[in-house]
Write a protein that holds these residues in place. Structure first.
Motif, short mmCIF file in Angstrom:
data_model
loop_
_atom_site.label_atom_id
_atom_site.label_comp_id
_atom_site.label_asym_id
_atom_site.label_seq_id
_atom_site.Cartn_x
_atom_site.Cartn_y
_atom_site.Cartn_z
N THR B 94 1.59 10.34 0.04
CA THR B 94 1.63 10.25 1.79
C THR B 94 -0.01 9.33 1.75
O THR B 94 0.61 8.41 2.35
N HIS B 95 -0.70 9.93 1.12
CA HIS B 95 -2.08 9.49 1.47
C HIS B 95 -1.92 7.71 0.93
O HIS B 95 -2.33 6.57 1.47
N ILE B 96 -1.53 7.56 0.03
CA ILE B 96 -1.16 6.11 -0.70
C ILE B 96 -0.57 5.43 0.30
O ILE B 96 -0.38 4.14 0.56
N MET B 97 0.84 6.21 0.30
CA MET B 97 1.75 5.26 1.88
C MET B 97 0.78 4.74 3.14
O MET B 97 0.83 4.35 3.56
N HIS B 98 0.37 5.67 3.68
CA HIS B 98 -0.75 5.58 4.23
C HIS B 98 -2.00 4.54 4.27
O HIS B 98 -2.05 3.71 5.12
N GLY B 99 -2.33 4.76 3.16
CA GLY B 99 -3.23 3.41 2.54
C GLY B 99 -2.77 2.22 2.71
O GLY B 99 -3.20 1.03 2.89
N LEU B 100 -1.35 1.90 1.74
CA LEU B 100 -0.53 1.04 1.66
C LEU B 100 -0.60 0.41 3.45
O LEU B 100 -0.47 -1.32 3.79
N ALA B 101 -0.16 0.95 3.78
CA ALA B 101 0.57 1.14 5.47
C ALA B 101 -1.24 0.07 6.24
O ALA B 101 -0.47 -1.20 6.98
N HIS B 102 -2.28 0.95 6.15
CA HIS B 102 -2.98 0.80 6.70
C HIS B 102 -4.00 -0.71 6.56
O HIS B 102 -3.57 -1.97 7.27
N TYR B 103 -3.79 -1.24 4.64
CA TYR B 103 -4.24 -2.17 4.45
C TYR B 103 -2.79 -3.40 5.14
O TYR B 103 -4.05 -4.33 4.65
#
Lengths: 738, 208, 427, 299
Positions: B94-103
Motif C-alpha cells: 500500500t505504501h509503495i503504491m502511495h509512494g510511487l503515486a506521490h513520486y
C-alpha cells in the motif's frame, strides 16, 4: 546341545483358536503324521507361562526345532524369541481362523486348513538347521574411500572418528575435488546470509592430522576383488606403481564432472570468453579474491552479469540433462553475491523458471540475495548473441514479452554429470582369468557382472529405495555425494556421513557373517553342491547383487558377505543344488508335499499360494486382521522373495494334485518395489516358462498365476486367491490327485 | 518535462529500481518481491489496474520507468491493506503504491486526468488549508474538478445524497463560509513547510 | 521400568518416525545398544499416514514393515512407546535423561485379538486419520501398528467402557491401574528425531480451512486416498460426500511466508504432484487437477516426475499464490481468486475440492525443547559443534523421506563416534 | 469499575455537522454508561487519511499525525490515544510505529514540529475505540450494562478494511474477525453467521473519485447482508458507514435493486442497548432510518 534333531510343536489355543479348532486333533497330527518329538497345547502360548514351557523343553528335552503353531510370524516376535534353536511359525490365527467365517458349515474346511498348517510347520522345522556364520570373513576395520572431494574427505574423517582405519584414494594430485575449486560455498547455518568458506582446507588439515587416514593422491583403483570384510584393492599411482590394500568396505565418492557447456552454442558458450559456466566463474572469483571480478575477454571489471539457470538442464533436447542438478539456484545466488559484496552497484540478474532454494536455509539465502539487490526474473533464454558485446535474449514470463539484456558477463548454470565409471550394461566384464583394468572404471571390480556399480537412472548410482537410500546393488560398497544423485555441499556432507555409517555396519556384519539389509542379521548363506552343478551360470547372471563370481572352471563362487540372502540363485538353479540352512528347496518343497490332498471327488481343491514375505504376506495378515475372508482351500507359504521360487515347487505342487498355484511378488519394472531388485521380475519370467510344463502335463495355463501385490493390497490379495478358487470351479479339479 | 524528472533520468540512467529505492517511500522493498502475485489477486480494485502491484514491481526491475510513473494503476489503491497483510514477504505494498503515486506526481508524470489523482491533491489542499477537512468544500471541489458543466451534472446526481446528509445534520451548508479549523493554523503550516523542505533537500541530495 | 538397562555407551533416539527408526536401527545394526522413545502408542510417525511416496508411487507401509521386522529381529534395540523426554542434563558421553512414560493400560499380554475394542462403545476422533474418522476408546492405532498392541484411551477410564474392555480381555492384558512413570536413563549420545507436524491450516485465513468444508490439507488428502482411510480410498467432498473430480492444489500453504513459516518445506511441491496421480488413479480422464504455485521445487533427479505430470493434459499449472478462497454457497464449491502472474490473468476458479499443501513445522516448539541445542529461526536444530545431541530428519530441516533417512543415518554415526570414544574402542 | 480516561482523537468526520457526527454522539453516550472519560486532544488536526499521499510527501504526512501525538503528550500525558475513525487510528498508529522504529525519521519529524514549538516522543499506545472496549472491558463487562437487549434484530457485522488491517484487533484474524458478531450477540441481537463480505473493501476514499468501481463493491457488501437475512449492518468505521449507507439510492438506480438497509455504528447499538434514546444514540443521523433500533430506543 546335541546335533540330533528334536522337534517341538506347540499349539496355541488363545485368541479364539481353541474355540474354533480342534487343537487336540492338530496335536495328534503333529505327533503321529508329522512326527514331532514333543507336542504340547497351551491356552495362551505367548504369555510368560507358555514361553517358559517352551524354554523348558529346549533346556531339558533338547528341543532344537521349535514349531509355534499360533499366530503369524509377524506377531508376538518378542515372546517367541529363543536362542540357538530354529523357530518356525505355523499361522493358524491370521492364516486360518481370522480369514474363515465362524460358521458350522465352514468348520470342517477351517479345521483342515489348520491341520495342514500344523503339518507344514513341523515339516518346515524338519528341514531347518539353525544358521551359523560360515567363518568365511574376519573383521577388517578398515575402509576404502574413493574420491577426495568434500564427500570423500568427510566420509574418511567421520569413519576415522568412529575408530576405523581409512584409505583415501584421489585421482588428482590434490585433495579437494570440485569444492576445492570454489571461492566460497553456500552457507549451512543461521543466518544463511553470506557465502562462507568452503571448509576444504579444514578437511584437508583434519585428514593430515588423523593417523588413521592414509591418502593416495594421483592414484586410481585398478582392481577390486573380494567381498565385504575382505576386499582386496589395487591402488595404482600415476607412475604405474601399485599397492594392494585389504579393506572391509568401500565408499565410492567419485563426484561429478561439470556438464559440457560446449553442447550449448545457442547460449554463446565457446563463442565468447565472457560466457562462462558456474565453475569457471568460481575461478574468476578466486582470482579476484573478494575484489571486483573481471571479465575474461579484456579484463574489464564486470558491471553487469546475467545468470542463466537450467542451462542444458531439465530439458528433453538431445545432449541436455533431463534432470535438475539441485544446487545451481543457490550457487547462482551465492555467485551474484560475489559481485554485490565487492560492489553493490554491479547489476546481477538471475533468469530462472523455478527458483529452487528449499529448506530453512534456502529461503533465507534467497531473501538475503534479494536484500543485496540481486534481481530475479522468471524467464527463459532463447539465445545469447556474442557478436560485439553480449546480448541475452529471453522471454520474460511474468511480463509476458520477449526482451533482452546486455551484460558484461553471462554465467551458465550447467549442472552436473555423475562420475560413475562404466555402464556395466554396455561394457562386459572380462572372462574369468583374463583380467584387464579399464581406465574409465572407478572401482574396476573383479565381479563377474561388471566393473562398476549398476546405474539407476541418468547415470547416477542412487539407491532405488526411498526408505533405504544407501542400498546399492553391491553389498558393502556405498556411494556418497553427487555420484549418487545431484546434491549440494551440505547434503553431500550428510550423505557421506551416512555412507560412512553404512560401511562401518557392513564391516561389522561381515565380521559376524550377518546379512545386510533387508534381511539384516540373517546368518544363513547359500551353499551349493558342486557335483550336481551344470555350470549353466544362471545363478551368476541372475543374482541381483552380483554376489556370485565364476571360478576358472566356470563353477559359481559364492561370496557370502556380498549375498543378501534373497534366494534368487536358489530359484534360478535348474538342478536345485543351491540352498540355505534355513531356507531351501526342501524346506518349502516338503511343506508343499505334506498336506492332505483330498480326493478329486471331494470338491475340495487345493491352492498353493507363495507369497513374498515383504509385501504380499503382510497384506494377507492385514486382511485377516480386518476379517476379510478367503478360500479355505488356500495354503499360503511365505517366501523370501518371489525370485527364490524354484519352478520345481510349482510343478511338484501340480504333480501332487494341487489345483492351482498363485504367486504373489512385488512390483517389477522401472518403479520396482522388489527389495531384491530383480526377484519379482525373474519370477514372472520363469513362470512364463512354466506354461510349457503345464502343456506337457496337459493342464490349463490358468492354474498358475503370478501377480504383483503391494503391501496395501489388503483386499486384492485375498481376492486373487478367491479368483483362483473360482477359476478352478470353472475349469475343474486337477486330474493329478492320488 | 519537469526539471526534477530530467535530473532523475540522468542520475539513474541504468536503474529505475535504484531510483525507486532512493526516492520512493518504502521503495527499498521493491526488490524483495518473490513474484507470487498474491497482492494482485487480493486487491478489491484489481480488475481496474492496468498493471497490478506485482507487475509494477517487475516493471520497475525491468526498468520500465515511463510505463510505471505515468500509469494510473497506483491511483487505484483503495488503501484497504489486503495486499500488505497477505504478502508473504511483508512488503508494505500500500505504501509503495502511495509512494510511487506521490513520486510520479512530484515529477509531473502522474496522469493529469486521473480522478483519484485530482481528488487526492484536492484533499491535501483542503486539509492543509485549515488543518481539518471541510467535507462540503471537498465534495464540491470534487464535483467541479472536471469543469463547470460536468460539475453541475455530478452535483445534481449527488443531490439526494447531499440532501440526506443535510437532513440528518451530517452536512451543513454553513461549512462553505466557515467550518472547522485548527486554532494554530500558522504553526501547522510552518510544520508542513519545514517537513517539505527537509524532504526536498533529501531529494536534491540524491539527485545531485 | 527398572529393567531398562542403559549406560553411557547407550544411544538414545527420541522419536519413532522414519528418521528415528532409521537412526536407531542403523546404530543397533552396527552392534550398539539403542533405546528408541516414541510419544505415541505406535512407531511409524508421519510416513505411516501416507498413502504413497513420490516419485515411485510406492507405499510407505512397505518400508515401514521392513523396519518393523528389523526392529523385531534386533536385540540391541529397545523400543519404549508413549514416552517423552522430560529433561536432559549432563554432557557428551554422559547424559542423564528423565523420561515420562504414559500408561497404555494394556500390558504385554495383549495378543491384538481386538476383543476389547469390540466391547467398548465410546468413539473418539481418529488421530491417525487426522480426525477425519472415528476410532474406539480401545484401539489399535492402525493396522500395521508396532508394537502390535491395543491402547485404552484415558478418556474412557472410570466409565462403563473401561470395565467392558477389561472384561472382554481373556489374557489379563488390560491393566486400568497403570500409572504414569518417570525413569532416568544414562546415555552417551542422543539422536533427536521428533520430526514435523503439518502447519495449522486454520491459521492461513484467506484459504478458509476453518470455514469452508471443501478445503482440506494435503495430509488429510493422503488419508482420503488410502483405501484403508476414512473414505475407503474415495476422493469425496467433506461437505456433501460427492465425488471430487476437479481438485485444486495450493502450494506454499503456510510455507515461504513470513506470516506463517518462513522456510520452504521442500516436500509439498512433490507431494502435490504425486497427489495429482491419485486424482487420475481414481477418476481417470474425468479427474482434473490444478496446481497453483510460486516455484515448482521438484529438486534434483526427480524433476522428471514433475515434467511427466506437466505433460498430463488434465493437470494445469498456474503460477500464482492464490489470494483467497470463498465458498459458493449454492454448490459448496470453493472458488479460488487470484492472478496468474504469467501475463497477469485474473481468475475466479471454482473447484470441487481444494487441497492445501501445508508446510512442515518442527514438532517441538523452540521454547519447549527439553535439551540444550541450538535452534534456528525456523525452529530446526542446527548442526552442533559441541555436545552429543544430534538432530536427525525433519527436526534438522524440512526434508523428504529420502533425505530424512540420509540425515538419520548420518546422525547414527555421529552418536556412534561418541559412544565408541566412551568405550575407548579403536577400530 | 473505576473511571477510565483516554486521550481522544475524534477526527474530521466526527465534528459537528460532519459526516460521522452521529457516530460521535453515540460514542459519547456509550462512554458515559461505561464511565469513560474522553479528553479531546486540543487543537488536533486532520491525519490526511490514506488519500493525502499525492499532495503530501512522506514527511509532511508523518508530521500531521506527529503533531496530534505531540499535542496529546502535552495535554494528556500518559494517556493512550483513542480514535474512533479507522483512518485516523491507522494513520496515527502507523506514524507512531514508524517514528519509534526509525530514528532519522523521528529526528526529521521533530525538526519540523519544532517550527511550532512542539516535540514528539511517540512511545505511547494508539488505539481504536473497539480495542478499548474489547481489551479494557471485555464482552462480559460490556454485556453487564445492557438494559434493553436488542432482541429480534439480525445484524451483519461489517468490519471493513482499516479497523482490521494491517493492525487489526488482537486475537482476531484479518479474514474473519468475529468481534462485531460477538458484540452484536452481547447486545442481545443476532449476528449474521458467515457474513463473507465482512472485510471487503467499500472503496474507501475512492468512493468519490471512482464511484462506479466502489459502488460495485458496496453492492456486494449489502447483497451479502441481505442474503444473510440482516435487518441492518453494523460497522466500526465512518468511511464504511457513509459509503455503505448513502450510495444505496444510486446503486438501486444503477443495478435495479431495492436496497434500503440501515448501516449503524457499534456505538449506536450499544447506546440503545444501554438505554439511550434515539437522539442520544445518534439514530436521527441515519439517512436510512434504523427503525428496529429506534423502536427499542423508544421503549
Amino acid at each position: 546341545m546335541s546335533d540330533e534333531m528334536k522337534i517341538g510343536a506347540y499349539i496355541c489355543k488363545g485368541c479364539g483358536i481353541g474355540d474354533r479348532l480342534n487343537t487336540q486333533q492338530m496335536a495328534t497330527i503333529a505327533e503321529r503324521e508329522a512326527k514331532a518329538n514333543v507336542v504340547r497345547e497351551h491356552d495362551y502360548l505367548c504369555n510368560a507361562d507358555g514361553v517358559a514351557m517352551i524354554q523348558k523343553d529346549i533346556d531339558e528335552e533338547g528341543v532344537n526345532r521349535v514349531a509355534i503353531i499360533a499366530c503369524s510370524r509377524r506377531a508376538k516376535t518378542e515372546a517367541f524369541n529363543f536362542d540357538g534353536v530354529a523357530v518356525i511359525r505355523g499361522n493358524i490365527r491370521e492364516g486360518v481362523i481370522w480369514v474363515r467365517p465362524d460358521t458350522e458349515e465352514a468348520q470342517e474346511t477351517t479345521q483342515e486348513m489348520a491341520e495342514d498348517y500344523t503339518r507344514m510347520a513341523v515339516f518346515e522345522a524338519r528341514y531347518q538347521t539353525p544358521p551359523k556364520p560360515s567363518g568365511q570373513a574376519g573383521r577388517n576395520p578398515h575402509l576404502l574411500v574413493v574420491g577426495g572431494g568434500i564427500s570423500g574427505m568427510t566420509a574418511a574423517i567421520e569413519a576415522a572418528k568412529a575408530g576405523y582405519q581409512v584409505t583415501l584414494v584421489e585421482k588428482e594430485a590434490e585433495l579437494g575435488g570440485t569444492a576445492g575449486k570454489l571461492f566460497k560455498r553456500v552457507p549451512n547455518a543461521h543466518p544463511f546470509k553470506d557465502p562462507m568458506d568452503t571448509g576444504v582446507e579444514a578437511l584437508k588439515a583434519a585428514i593430515e592430522a588423523d593417523d588413521r587416514i592414509t591418502v593416495h593422491t594421483s592414484s586410481t583403483i585398478t582392481k577390486t576383488s573380494g567381498a565385504p570384510g575382505r576386499f582386496s584393492v589395487d591402488i595404482t599411482r600415476e607412475s604405474g606403481e601399485t599397492i594392494t590394500e585389504n579393506v572391509g568396505a568401500i565408499i565410492q565418492a567419485s563426484g561429478f564432472k561439470p556438464y559440457d557447456a560446449n553442447n550449448l552454442p545457442e547460449l554463446g558458450y565457446g563463442k565468447s570468453p565472457d560466457v562462462v559456466t558456474q565453475i569457471e566463474l568460481e575461478a574468476l572469483a578466486k582470482a579476484a579474491n573478494g575484489g571486483p571480478i573481471k571479465r575474461p575477454s579484456d579484463g574489464k571489471e564486470v558491471e553487469s552479469v546475467v545468470f542463466v539457470q537450467c542451462a542444458g538442464q531439465r530439458s528433453d533436447k538431445e545432449g541436455h540433462l533431463p534432470y535438475c542438478s539441485g544446487f545451481c539456484c543457490n550457487a547462482s545466488i551465492k555467485q551474484a553475491m560475489y559481485f554485490k559484496d565487492a560492489n553493490p552497484n554491479v547489476d546481477t540478474v538471475v533468469l530462472y523458471t523455478d527458483l529452487r532454494t528449499p529448506g530453512a536455509g534456502g529461503e533465507d539465502f534467497y531473501r538475503a540475495g534479494q536484500e543485496k539487490g540481486v534481481i530475479f526474473t522468471k524467464g527463459t533464454v532463447s539465445e545469447v548473441e556474442t557478436g560485439g558485446g553480449l546480448k541475452v535474449k529471453f522471454k520474460d514470463l511474468i511480463l509476458d514479452e520477449d526482451t533482452e539484456a546486455q551484460p558484461d558477463l553471462v554465467v551458465l548454470a550447467t549442472g552436473t554429470v555423475p562420475n560413475s565409471g562404466v555402464d556395466i550394461e554396455e561394457v562386459p566384464q572380462n572372462e574369468p582369468g583374463e583380467w584387464e583394468s579399464d581406465p574409465n572404471s572407478v572401482l574396476n571390480l573383479a565381479y563377474r557382472q561388471g566393473k562398476d556399480l549398476p546405474l539407476l537412472k541418468h547415470g547416477f548410482n542412487d539407491s532405488h529405495f526411498i526408505c533405504f537410500p544407501y542400498e546399492t546393488r553391491r553389498t558393502g560398497i556405498y556411494t556418497a555425494g553427487p555420484v549418487r544423485r545431484p546434491m549440494d555441499i551440505q547434503q553431500a556432507i550428510e550423505d557421506a556421513t551416512g555412507a560412512a555409517l553404512k560401511s562401518i555396519q557392513a564391516i561389522e556384519n561381515a565380521a559376524q557373517g550377518r546379512a545386510a539389509h533387508p534381511r539384516s542379521g540373517d546368518l544363513s548363506y547359500p551353499s551349493f553342491r558342486k557335483e550336481g552343478c551344470t555350470q549353466c551360470k544362471r545363478c551368476t547372471v541372475e543374482c541381483p547383487f552380483g554376489a556370485i563370481d565364476e571360478d576358472e572352471e566356470r563353477y559359481p563362487q559364492f561370496n557370502e558377505s556380498r549375498c543378501r540372502r534373497c534366494g534368487t540363485c536358489m530359484g534360478a538353479c535348474p538342478v536345485r543344488v543351491i540352498s540355505f540352512e534355513n531356507y531351501s528347496v526342501d524346506s518349502v518343497g516338503q511343506q508343499i508335499k505334506n498336506i492332505e490332498i483330498p480326493d478329486e471327488f471331494d470338491e475340495k481343491p487345493r491352492i498353493l499360494v507363495l507369497a513374498c514375505e515383504n509385501d504380499a504376506y503382510p497384506a494377507l495378515d492385514m486382511a485377516a486382521m480386518k476379517g476379510i475372508e478367503y478360500s479355505a482351500f488356500a495354503r499360503v507359504i511365505p517366501v523370501r522373495c518371489l525370485g527364490s521360487v524354484n519352478t520345481i515347487w510349482v510343478t511338484d505342487a501340480l504333480n501332487t494334485g494341487y489345483d492351482g498355484v498363485v504367486l504373489m511378488g512385488c512390483q517389477k519394472g522401472e518403479n520396482y518395489q522388489c527389495h531384491f531388485v530383480k526377484g519379482s521380475e525373474m519370477a514372472h519370467y520363469r513362470m512364463s516358462k512354466v506354461d510349457d510344463t503345464l502343456e506337457q502335463l496337459n493342464l490349463e495355463k490358468e492354474r498358475v498365476e503370478t501377480y504383483e501385490v503391494a503391501i496395501t493390497d489388503v483386499e486384492r490379495a485375498p481376492k486373487l486367491i478367491n479368483d483362483m478358487a473360482e477359476t478352478i470351479e470353472k475349469i475343474g479339479m486337477s486330474p493329478f490327485k492320488f | 518535462m519537469s526539471n526534477l524528472n530530467t535530473q532523475m533520468i540522468e542520475k539513474y540512467r541504468n536503474s529505475f529500481l535504484r531510483e525507486v529505492e532512493a526516492n520512493v517511500e518504502e521503495g527499498e522493498w521493491v526488490k524483495m518481491c518473490m513474484q507470487c502475485g498474491v497482492c494482485s489477486g487480493s486487491c478489491p480494485f484489481g480488475p481496474h489496474w492496468e498493471h497490478p502491484p506485482q507487475e509494477i514491481f517487475m516493471m520497475i526491475r525491468a526498468g520500465k520507468r515511463d510505463d510505471v510513473l505515468t500509469s494510473d494503476s497506483m491511483w487505484m489503491c483503495t488503501s484497504c491493506y489486503n495486499c500488505i497483510v497477505r504478502c508473504p514477504r511483508g512488503l508494505p505494498i500500500t505504501h509503495i503504491m502511495h509512494g510511487l503515486a506521490h513520486y510520479a506526481h512530484r515529477l509531473g508524470l502522474a496522469p493529469k486526468e486521473n480522478p483519484t489523482h485530482k481528488f487526492a491533491i484536492k484533499f491535501w489542499d483542503n486539509l492543509t488549508r485549515t488543518g481539518r477537512v471541510n467535507e462540503l468544500k471537498l465534495g464540491l471541489a470534487l464535483y467541479f474538478m472536471n469543469g463547470f458543466s460536468e460539475g453541475i451534472k455530478t452535483s445534481l446526481k449527488m443531490k439526494d445524497i447531499g440532501l440526506g446528509m443535510w437532513k440528518t445534520k451530517r452536512l451543513s451548508p454553513m461549512e462553505i463560509v466557515g467550518g472547522h479549523k485548527c486554532k494554530d493554523v500558522s504553526g501547522l503550516h510552518k510544520i508542513l513547510a519545514k517537513a517539505r523542505e527537509i524532504e526536498e533537500s533529501k531529494a536534491q541530495k540524491f539527485s545531485g | 521400568m527398572s529393567e531398562i538397562v542403559a549406560t553411557n555407551q547407550t544411544i538414545l533416539v527420541v522419536g519413532g518416525g522414519i528418521s528415528g527408526m532409521t537412526a536407531a536401527l542403523e546404530a543397533a545394526e552396527c552392534g550398539k545398544q539403542v533405546i528408541l522413545l516414541e510419544k505415541n502408542p505406535s512407531l511409524g510417525g508421519r510416513v505411516s499416514q501416507l498413502y504413497r511416496y513420490f516419485p515411485k508411487m510406492c507405499h510407505p507401509t512397505c518400508g515401514v514393515e521392513i523396519n518393523y521386522r528389523r526392529i523385531k529381529a534386533n536385540r540391541n534395540l529397545r523400543v519404549i512407546t508413549m514416552a517423552e523426554v522430560a529433561s536432559v542434563s549432563g554432557d557428551e558421553g554422559n547424559y542423564q535423561v528423565k523420561v515420562k512414560i504414559s500408561p497404555r493400560y494394556v500390558n504385554e499380554n495383549c495378543t491384538a485379538c481386538g476383543e476389547c475394542s469390540k466391547a467398548v462403545e465410546a468413539e473418539f476422533d481418529d488421530e491417525y486419520n487426522y480426525g477425519l474418522g472415528k476410532r474406539k476408546g480401545a484401539y489399535l492405532p492402525y493396522a500395521m501398528a508396532y508394537p502390535q498392541r491395543y491402547v485404552i484411551d484415558p478418556r474412557i477410564l472410570g466409565s462403563d467402557d473401561a470395565g467392558k474392555a477389561k472384561a472382554a480381555c481373556k489374557y489379563d492384558a488390560i491393566d486400568l491401574e497403570q500409572q504414569e512413570q518417570e525413569v532416568d536413563l544414562n546415555v552417551g549420545a542422543i539422536i533427536w528425531a521428533t520430526g514435523w507436524r503439518p502447519y495449522d491450516a486454520a491459521k492461513i485465513q484467506p484459504y478458509g480451512y476453518d470455514r469452508i468444508a471443501n478445503v482440506i490439507t494435503s495430509v488429510e488428502f493422503e488419508r482420503m486416498a488410502d483405501p484403508y482411510g476414512p473414505t475407503g480410498g474415495k476422493i469425496l467432498r467433506p461437505s456433501d460426500g460427492k465425488e471430487a473430480k476437479d481438485i485444486a492444489f495450493i502450494q506454499c500453504a503456510g510455507s515461504r511466508d513470513r506470516n506463517h513459516l518462513k522456510h520452504c518445506s521442500r516436500i509439498c511441491c512433490m507431494a502435490s504432484l504425486k497427489q495429482t496421480h491419485y486424482v487420475r488413479e481414481k477418476y481417470g480422464d474425468d479427474g482434473k487437477a490444478t496446481i497453483y504455485y510460486i516455484d515448482i521445487r521438484a529438486i534434483d533427479r526427480i524433476d522428471d516426475f514433475h515434467r511427466k505430470v506437466k505433460e498430463d493434459p488434465n493437470v494445469t499449472f498456474v503460477k500464482s499464490k492464490v489470494a483467497s478462497i470463498v465458498e459458493d454457497k449454492a454448490t459448496g464449491n470453493p472458488v479460488l481468486r487470484g492472478v496468474n502472474t504469467e501475463g497477469y490473468h485474473r481468475y475466479e476458479n471454482p473447484h470441487d475440492l481444494v487441497v492445501l499443501a501445508v508446510g512442515m513445522e518442527p514438532s517441538v516448539p523452540a521454547d519447549q525443547f527439553p535439551a540444550d541445542v541450538t535452534i534456528n529461526e525456523e525452529g530446526f536444530i542446527e548442526p552442533t559443534s559441541q555436545g552429543a545431541i544430534f538432530a536427525a530428519g525433519c527436526s534438522s530441516d524440512a526434508l523428504d523421506v529420502n533425505r530424512a533417512v540420509q540425515s538419520a543415518t548420518a546422525s547414527a554415526l555421529r552418536a556412534i563416534q561418541v559412544v565408541n570414544r566412551v568405550a575407548g574402542m579403536e577400530g | 469499575m473505576a473511571k477510565k480516561e483516554y486521550s481522544f482523537y475524534p477526527g474530521c468526520s466526527s465534528q459537528k455537522a460532519a459526516s460521522a457526527s452521529n457516530y460521535q454522539t453515540s460514542v459519547l453516550t456509550m462512554c458515559e454508561t461505561l464511565d469513560v472519560q474522553l479528553n479531546e486532544i486540543p487543537d488536533w488536526n486532520c491525519c490526511s487519511a490514506s488519500i493525502g499521499y499525492a499532495g503530501g510527501g512522506e514527511l509532511p504526512r508523518l508530521a500531521l499525525s506527529a503533531r496530534n501525538i505531540a499535542l496529546s503528550e502535552q495535554a494528556n500525558p500518559g494517556q493512550d490515544i483513542v480514535a474512533t475513525c479507522a483512518a485516523c487510528w491507522l494513520a496515527t498508529k502507523e506514524t507512531q510505529e514508524r517514528l519509534h522504529d526509525d530514528s532519522s525519521l523521528m529526528e526529521e519529524t521533530n525538526q519540523a514540529l519544532a517550527e511550532a514549538g512542539l516535540e514528539v516522543q511517540a512511545d505511547g499506545n494508539i488505539r481504536h475505540m473497539v480495542e478499548v472496549l474489547i481489551e479494557d472491558f471485555g464482552f462480559d463487562e460490556l454485556g453487564k450494562h445492557v438494559k434493553k437487549p436488542l432482541e429480534g434484530i439480525k445484524i451483519a457485522g461489517y468490519v471493513g478494511c482499516q479497523t482490521n488491517r494491517p493492525f487489526g484487533i488482537a486475537g482476531e484474524s484479518f479474514e474473519n474477525p468475529m468481534y462485531l458478531d460477538k458484540l452484536v450477540e452481547t447486545m442481545g441481537a443476532d449476528p449474521v453467521e458467515n457474513y463473507d463480505k465482512k472485510v471487503q473493501c467499500c472503496g474507501g476514499a475512492l468512493a468519490f473519485s471512482e464511484p462506479d468501481k466502489s459502488q460495485a463493491l458496496i453492492k456486494e457488501i449489502i447483497e451479502a447482508a441481505y442474503d444473510g437475512g440482516a435487518d441492518m449492518i453494523v460497522t466500526p468505521c465512518p468511511v464504511c458507514q457513509m459509503n455503505v449507507e448513502v450510495y444505496q439510492g444510486q446503486i438501486n438506480q444503477k443495478y435495479n435493486t431495492k436496497f434500503e438497509i440501515p448501516v449503524v455504528y457499534y456505538s449506536q447499538l450499544m447506546s440503545v442497548a444501554y438505554g439511550a434514546g434515539v437522539k442520544e444514540a445518534g439514530l436521527d443521523g441515519q439517512v436510512i432510518r434504523a427503525t428496529k433500533l429506534e423502536e427499542i430506543a423508544r421503549k
